[in-house]
Design an enzyme around this catalytic site. Structure first.
Site: not given
Ligand code: CAA
Length: 369
Positions: A233, A258, A353-354, A356
């Site tokens: 990010r 301009r 990458e998530g 907003s």
């Molecule tokens: N570091 C380590 N572990 C983490 C963490 C972090 N930053 N954030 C969450 N976790 C862990 C939590 O501790 C939890 O584990 P435990 O249950 O063992 O404690 C587990 O992950 C699940 O977390 P949550 O219970 O908070 O889950 P949630 O469903 O409520 O929320 C979320 C999770 C933050 C919304 C997550 O799903 C998320 O980040 N979603 C967005 C995904 C994303 O960014 N995708 C991008 C795709 S890649 C891309 O885009 C690349 C590209 O091509 C450019």
């Protein structure tokens, strides 16, 4: 010096073909090779694994400069550096670093990060791809969507579920190689922006992945993805910053050239106030990017800072590019003036990458902790 090198590269190597690559969705193959020669494909990797051994601040500087001109190329740099190389260097075994990190950091090979699925984008814990434990290997089945570098990568980090009972805690991160039996690359997406980047779906049908290709302990896959995205990010925040500052620089220059109503448009307060707002917001976005990068370099927690940088910089990118088109008037709507492309490219920074909204979840959870 690093900023200067990236700026010159962007002007001399990226700018000449950028409109054509956007129009025809051409991947910047030659440009990526040259970026590798500059050491920009594994910027933060230890030199013993063929990296440049630079810090995250340098990475932000490079990402901003490249993104001013060509965000399709900068996303290739960002994914390879902060999602693939970082993940392997931080959590991989020595053998994985030798085999995969070295050619990725030198830019000889390109990597892809495969988390998103047709039914699991923001809700990343709802993974459907499975990696069945078969003793000495996993059997991988499923589909990944919107994968950057999808058809140009040769190393893929794939998140998949092994223990279905344990939810995200039963997830693994596996290293796949292009050409493994049962691994097919789907159609290329025809996108609004970053059209030069290569976005595909990937299909896995009984792909045999050796156990030694698992990153970290059994069940570490979801944490691996989240930890890696924290740094990713910063890269996307810096990309958004670059898209904004590129559009701003073009608008500033145009406003001095301009003329309307008998004077330069820069002499009209309507334009001056737009420039004042976007200049201020870009500066704020830049400082948020630097802060997140600095925290990472100091070994301090940076999840909140990287989400704040991405949330804000992507807003600034969207607003600035829309204003830059407006300042250019009719010319802004035409490809030759570059700002319409920057406007289309800006939108993805609020999504990948998530989104907003996801950044706000990450930030508010930290704030309320
Ligand atoms: N570091 C380590 N572990 C983490 C963490 C972090 N930053 N954030 C969450 N976790 C862990 C939590 O501790 C939890 O584990 P435990 O249950 O063992 O404690 C587990 O992950 C699940 O977390 P949550 O219970 O908070 O889950 P949630 O469903 O409520 O929320 C979320 C999770 C933050 C919304 C997550 O799903 C998320 O980040 N979603 C967005 C995904 C994303 O960014 N995708 C991008 C795709 S890649 C891309 O885009 C690349 C590209 O091509 C450019």
């Amino acid at each position: 010096m690093i900023r200067q090198a990236a700026r010159e590269f962007a002007q001399n190597e990226l700018k000449p073909g950028v409109i054509e690559r956007d129009e025809y969705q051409k991947f910047p193959t030659e440009q990526v090779k040259k970026l590798a020669e500059l050491g920009f494909m594994g910027m933060m990797v230890d030199p013993k694994y063929n990296g440049s051994g630079l810090d995250s601040i340098s990475y932000v500087l490079v990402m901003e400069e490249l993104s001013k001109i060509d965000a399709s190329t900068s996303v290739v740099v960002s994914v390879n550096n902060s999602l693939v190389c970082y993940g392997l260097e931080k959590y991989g075994t020595e053998a994985q670093k030798e085999k995969y990190l070295k050619p990725l950091a030198s830019g000889e090979k390109l990597g892809a990060f495969c988390l998103s699925e047709p039914e699991a984008g923001s809700d990343a814990t709802s993974q459907s791809t499975t990696a069945k434990d078969m003793g000495d290997h996993y059997l991988l089945n499923g589909v990944k969507n919107w994968i950057t570098n999808g058809n140009s990568a040769s190393v893929y980090l794939v998140i998949a579920r092994t223990d279905l009972e344990r939810g995200h805690r039963g997830t693994n991160a596996l290293i796949l190689e292009r050409g493994m039996e049962g691994f097919t690359i789907g159609n290329k997406e025809n996108k609004l922006g970053i059209r030069g980047s290569d976005t595909h779906s990937l299909m896995f049908t009984d792909v045999k992945v050796p156990k030694e290709n698992r990153i970290g302990e059994e069940g570490f896959g979801f944490s691996f993805a989240m930890k890696t995205l924290e740094g990713g990010r910063i890269g996307i925040a810096a990309q958004a910053l670059g898209i904004a500052s590129g559009a701003y620089e073009l608008a500033l220059q145009y406003s001095k050239e301009r003329k309307a109503f008998g004077k330069q448009i820069a002499d009209h307060q309507a334009i001056q106030f737009k420039l004042a707002d976007i200049a201020t917001e870009i500066e704020a976005a830049r400082l948020l990017c630097f802060k997140a990068a600095w925290l990472k370099d100091q070994g301090l927690p940076y999840a909140k800072a990287s989400s704040m940088a991405k949330l804000y910089a992507s807003q600034v990118a969207m607003k600035t590019t829309v204003e830059a088109v407006q300042i250019h008037g009719g010319y802004g709507y035409v490809k030759e003036y570059h700002v319409e492309r920057l406007m289309r490219d800006a939108k993805i920074t609020q999504i990948y990458e998530g989104t907003s909204e996801i950044q706000k979840i990450v930030i508010s959870r930290q704030v309320l902790k």
